[in-house]
Design a protein around this motif. Structure first.
Motif, PDB file in Angstrom:
ATOM      1  N   ASN A 242     -12.131  -7.460  33.569  1.00 49.64           N
ATOM      2  CA  ASN A 242     -13.443  -7.063  33.045  1.00 49.64           C
ATOM      3  C   ASN A 242     -13.361  -6.671  31.582  1.00 49.64           C
ATOM      4  O   ASN A 242     -14.186  -5.883  31.101  1.00 49.64           O
ATOM      5  CB  ASN A 242     -14.026  -5.935  33.900  1.00 49.64           C
ATOM      6  CG  ASN A 242     -13.178  -4.677  33.862  1.00 49.64           C
ATOM      7  OD1 ASN A 242     -12.207  -4.590  33.108  1.00 49.64           O
ATOM      8  ND2 ASN A 242     -13.526  -3.696  34.676  1.00 49.64           N
TER       9      ASN A 242
ATOM     10  N   GLY B 182     -13.334  -8.956  29.050  1.00 48.37           N
ATOM     11  CA  GLY B 182     -13.930  -9.976  28.204  1.00 48.37           C
ATOM     12  C   GLY B 182     -12.918 -10.819  27.448  1.00 48.37           C
ATOM     13  O   GLY B 182     -13.251 -11.473  26.461  1.00 48.37           O
TER      14      GLY B 182
ATOM     15  N   ALA C 228     -13.483 -14.855  33.590  1.00 48.18           N
ATOM     16  CA  ALA C 228     -13.030 -13.554  34.081  1.00 48.18           C
ATOM     17  C   ALA C 228     -12.115 -13.639  35.290  1.00 48.18           C
ATOM     18  O   ALA C 228     -11.582 -12.619  35.735  1.00 48.18           O
ATOM     19  CB  ALA C 228     -14.236 -12.678  34.423  1.00 48.18           C
TER      20      ALA C 228
ATOM     21  N   GLN D 143      -6.565 -10.997  24.464  1.00 53.18           N
ATOM     22  CA  GLN D 143      -7.581 -11.574  23.596  1.00 53.18           C
ATOM     23  C   GLN D 143      -6.931 -12.354  22.451  1.00 53.18           C
ATOM     24  O   GLN D 143      -6.754 -13.544  22.522  1.00 53.18           O
ATOM     25  CB  GLN D 143      -8.507 -10.470  23.059  1.00 53.18           C
ATOM     26  CG  GLN D 143      -9.690 -10.967  22.253  1.00 53.18           C
ATOM     27  CD  GLN D 143     -10.582 -11.926  23.009  1.00 53.18           C
ATOM     28  OE1 GLN D 143     -10.662 -11.932  24.228  1.00 53.18           O
ATOM     29  NE2 GLN D 143     -11.252 -12.800  22.286  1.00 53.18           N
TER      30      GLN D 143
END
Lengths: 110, 112
Positions: free
Chosen positions: B26, B28, B72, B95
């Motif tokens: 969760n 992103g 996700a 990321q």
């Protein structure tokens, strides 16, 4: 071949007894050296990123340093809660995921 | 909320069975990974997915297949399980840098 070697495999310290863990690496184009902490039954937890020789990072009793061939994780006046396995990993230009060492298991007794 | 969650935490199964491990993040993040940690605690990359596309497939038997229904989620399906598949499997996400990864709590797979 990209490779990461950690030493010692295991380290036992008394509370307050400072020491260092070693991570030596050979990699084709270093894209960062990373330290993680792993507690039993849990996933690795990120600690530090180092990108260039001479760089240092600190967090509480931990300090990570980097040279062109190795990194050290210095533990100053450790406490029992610092007991864990410390993993070193490198990113290389050849790949997009990490190459991990086998870790150093640290035990600190009071 | 847990950032990276895996289910189940423990999985015991017989040789020859097919099983799946689910992973959700969760945070992103754009990239998700599956790592395998053997009995000697050696952590090795298996797969990496970036925006639902496989970008790494290390020398893993084709009995292992990652499936990503969306950014996700990254599930791991294993066919015809073998004794040597016993290990702890970690899902992770990141990321910008593969080094700053967030790991799940792991799934301990035991094949009997």
């Amino acid at each position: 071949e990209d490779q990461v070697t950690q030493s010692p495999e295991a380290l036992r310290l008394q509370e307050g007894e400072s020491s260092s863990l070693n991570c030596s690496y050979t990699v084709s184009g270093l894209r960062g050296l990373f330290w993680y902490r792993q507690d039993p039954g849990k996933g690795p937890e990120f600690l530090f990123t180092l990108y260039s020789a001479g760089e240092e990072k600190e967090k509480e009793r931990l300090k990570a340093t980097l040279t062109k061939k190795e990194s050290f994780l210095h533990i100053t006046a450790p406490k029992p809660e610092d007991s864990a396995t410390y993993l070193c990993a490198v990113g290389s230009q050849a790949g997009t995921a990490l190459i991990f060492g086998k870790g150093t298991t640290l035990s600190v007794s009071s | 909320d847990t950032a990276v969650s895996q289910t189940p935490k423990y999985l015991v199964t017989q040789m020859g069975n097919d099983k799946s491990i689910k992973c959700e993040q969760n945070l992103g993040h754009d990239t998700m990974y599956w790592y395998k940690q053997d009995s000697k605690k050696f952590l090795k990359i298996m797969f990496s997915y970036n925006n639902k596309e496989l970008i790494i497939n290390e020398t893993v038997p084709n009995r292992f297949s990652p499936k990503s229904p969306d950014k996700a989620h990254l599930n791991l399906h294993i066919n015809s399980l073998e004794l040597g598949d016993s290990a702890v499997y970690f899902c992770a996400s990141s990321q910008d840098s593969p080094g700053r990864a967030f790991f799940g709590q792991g799934t301990r797979l035991t094949v009997v």
